[in-house]
Design an enzyme around this catalytic site. Structure first.
Site: not given
Ligand SMILES: NC(=O)c1ccc[n+]([C@@H]2O[C@H](COP(=O)([O-])OP(=O)(O)OC[C@H]3O[C@@H](n4cnc5c(N)ncnc54)[C@H](OP(=O)(O)O)[C@@H]3O)[C@@H](O)[C@H]2O)c1
Length: 285
Positions: A51, A56, A81, A114
């Site tokens: 994704d 980004y 997006k 988005h």
């Molecule tokens: N459409 C939208 O508006 C929108 C908004 C937000 C996000 N997104 C998408 O959704 C994806 C995921 O959401 P997100 O990045 O916001 O948050 P997330 O996946 O909920 O959390 C990511 C965080 O958790 C840590 N992490 C990951 N795996 C872990 C584990 N096994 N143990 C401990 N910590 C862990 C990562 O740190 P490290 O990297 O240090 O491991 C990072 O700080 C995004 O990357 C993006 O592609 C879309």
């Protein structure tokens, strides 16, 4: 740990017959980008769904990582997006083709609007969304996007789009984790044949120290992240956790081959407190 074959074959069907892998890898700018981690996810963990978004800022680098992995394009699911600055019919079509060229691909498997706000003061968001969606409908018909969808759209945004346009979005990507469970929106999407995809499944890490999550993790001898990812999958929600670390990507992919019992699903279901860790579209007209 060995590759889990279930990762490759666990998909959710879209209304147009495509199958989106239920687990993907997020690549948002928060927390940075790791080329090695992406290549590792593709070559060692069996990840086939990535994704991303123009927002980004990693499209070129991702394209390089995909190329380096050697995984054939036809085996990958790539979501991108469109950012609101490029909403509008002409700008949207150009933006999609530009994103394809930055990533070095001919098409996206899924292309999303988005955010529901056009970020244009004085303009009707509804009209800008409809005009933009017509561009996505054309990109879909031309095969540049194998499916099209929206992100952060709430029920009123989806209802307006349905009145104004012809193709029902294939996907709505929305924040979803134990603290944020928009169940009415999920029911609405399912009723309309829109696949609900959840982002920030770990609440950006906030949910990993929750006592209920820790207790369930102990019971199944899994990590808190695996419990949250498993919970999304068992709820039929496509999920895209992000990590820049190889070991965590490997860990996050091990969310198959076990089943959370009903009582544990319910206990996680009770953790909703309405908090957003990303952004909140509630006040977008
Ligand atoms: N459409 C939208 O508006 C929108 C908004 C937000 C996000 N997104 C998408 O959704 C994806 C995921 O959401 P997100 O990045 O916001 O948050 P997330 O996946 O909920 O959390 C990511 C965080 O958790 C840590 N992490 C990951 N795996 C872990 C584990 N096994 N143990 C401990 N910590 C862990 C990562 O740190 P490290 O990297 O240090 O491991 C990072 O700080 C995004 O990357 C993006 O592609 C879309």
């Amino acid at each position: 740990m060995p590759l889990d074959p279930a990762l490759r074959c666990s998909t959710v069907p879209l209304s147009n017959g495509l199958q989106i892998p239920v687990l993907g890898l997020g690549t948002s700018h928060a927390g940075g980008y790791s080329h090695d981690a992406i290549v590792y996810a593709l070559t060692e963990c069996g990840v086939r769904h990535i994704d991303t978004a123009k927002r980004y800022g990693c499209e070129e680098k991702l394209g390089q990582a995909v190329k380096e992995s050697g995984i054939p394009r036809s085996e990958l699911w790539l979501t991108n997006k469109l950012w609101p600055e490029e909403y509008g019919y002409t700008a949207a079509k150009k933006a999609c083709l530009d994103s394809c060229s930055r990533m070095g691909v001919e098409y996206f498997d899924l292309y999303l609007m988005h955010w529901p706000d056009s970020l244009r003061p004085g303009c009707s968001n509804r009209e800008v969304r409809a005009e933009t969606w017509r561009a996505l409908e054309e990109l879909y018909k031309e095969g540049v996007c194998r499916s099209i969808g929206v992100s952060n759209f709430l029920i009123p945004h989806l209802e307006q789009l349905q009145e104004d346009c012809s193709v029902v979005p294939h996907v709505n990507q929305v924040e979803y984790h134990p603290f944020q469970q928009p169940n009415k929106l999920i029911d609405y999407c399912r009723h309309k044949g829109i696949v609900f995809e959840g982002y920030s499944p770990l609440a950006k890490g906030q949910v990993l120290s929750n006592p209920t999550v820790l207790q369930i993790a102990g019971k199944y001898k899994r990590t808190p992240a695996q419990i949250c990812i498993r919970w999304s999958i068992q709820n039929g929600v496509v999920t895209i956790p992000k990590s820049t670390k190889k070991t965590r990507i490997q860990e996050n992919c091990q969310a198959f081959g076990f089943q959370l019992e009903e009582a544990d699903m319910l206990a996680l279901g009770e953790l909703h407190d309405g908090r957003h860790v990303s952004w909140d579209p509630t006040n977008v007209e």
